[in-house]
Design an enzyme around this catalytic site. Structure first.
Site, short mmCIF file in Angstrom:
data_model
loop_
_atom_site.label_atom_id
_atom_site.label_comp_id
_atom_site.label_asym_id
_atom_site.label_seq_id
_atom_site.Cartn_x
_atom_site.Cartn_y
_atom_site.Cartn_z
N CYS A 97 0.98 -1.38 -0.08
CA CYS A 97 -0.12 -0.04 0.21
C CYS A 97 0.92 1.37 0.04
O CYS A 97 1.48 1.70 -0.99
CB CYS A 97 -0.94 -0.04 1.21
N HIS A 197 -3.36 -5.71 2.12
CA HIS A 197 -3.07 -5.74 3.67
C HIS A 197 -3.54 -7.11 4.23
O HIS A 197 -3.99 -7.96 3.51
CB HIS A 197 -3.88 -4.81 4.39
#
Length: 252
Positions: A97, A197
């Site tokens: 990310c 994630h």
């Protein structure tokens, strides 16, 4: 060939660690230990100076926009050039990310402000008003192992790849890089960037082993990573994929 110690560098753990991303480090350590392969993990924080040529694998977790801004001065102090050199040298990187976005050319905020990032790979990210969030599934390209990946994404940045890089995979359900072109992540040399994630590796043991195999082959030339008994991990992996794909049947 019996390896010595595989050296892992955890970059910026004090600011880039959303949604349990640190669990990726724990997964790598355990899968090495189960095979009798020694490893060491060094946390490199803001202000630290380390010789990046000494490491075999780098991990950078996720963070928010303000955390990325905090890192810019540290990256510009010389650490950024060391990271770019390590990428070009073929060192393995897993970037999640915000850590993924940081490896591109820039991040453009909604008000048009551009934060210049590392430019270690040919892509950029632009903020949007719409947040792309939820469990998702993508399939890695053959060059990145070819496995199906289940993860959790939560980002408003839309990432666009340049001609000099390939996506990590193709989105089967979810948003991925930008919600429009079905690409997810980036692969350049041995740099793997993703929005996943969760953390990504415990839920996707085949991909975890692909990263380890890539790292060990670069270090030793040839290396055979012994398989593990992953029945429980694979059942959990397949169960989550089937949930995300809304009834579609997936088996490993």
């Amino acid at each position: 060939m019996s390896p010595n110690v595989l050296k892992i560098c955890h970059l910026y753990p004090e600011v880039l660690n959303l949604y349990g991303d640190r669990g990726n480090i724990l997964c790598l350590k355990r899968r090495l230990q189960w095979r009798g392969i020694k490893c060491s993990v060094s946390e490199v924080k803001i202000g630290d100076t380390d010789d990046f040529t000494d490491y075999d694998l780098f991990f950078i977790g996720g963070g928010q926009d303000f955390e990325q801004e905090v890192l810019l001065s540290d990256l510009n102090s010389g650490k950024g050039s060391s990271i770019r050199s390590a990428v070009e040298d073929g060192k393995t990187f897993l970037c999640i990310c915000g850590g993924y976005q940081m490896m591109g050319h820039y991040y453009e905020t909604k008000d048009g402000k551009r934060m210049k990032f590392l430019g270690a790979a040919d892509f950029y990210t632009v903020a949007s008003d719409y947040r792309m969030i939820g469990d998702y599934v993508f399939r890695c390209t053959p060059e990145s192992g070819g496995s199906a990946i289940v993860g959790f994404e939560n980002h408003s940045g839309r990432t666009y790849l340049g001609e000099g890089v390939a996506p990590l995979g193709t989105v089967l359900d979810g948003y991925g890089n930008n919600g429009s072109d079905k690409t997810e992540g980036v692969r350049y040399n041995n740099l793997y960037g993703t929005y996943s994630h969760g953390p990504i590796l415990p839920k996707n043991p085949e991909f975890a082993d692909h990263l380890l195999q890539t790292t060990l082959e670069r270090k030793y030339g040839t290396f055979k990573l012994e398989p593990l008994e992953d029945t429980a991990e694979k059942e959990a992996h397949n169960h989550m994929i089937n949930r995300v794909l809304k009834g579609a049947t997936y088996t490993d």
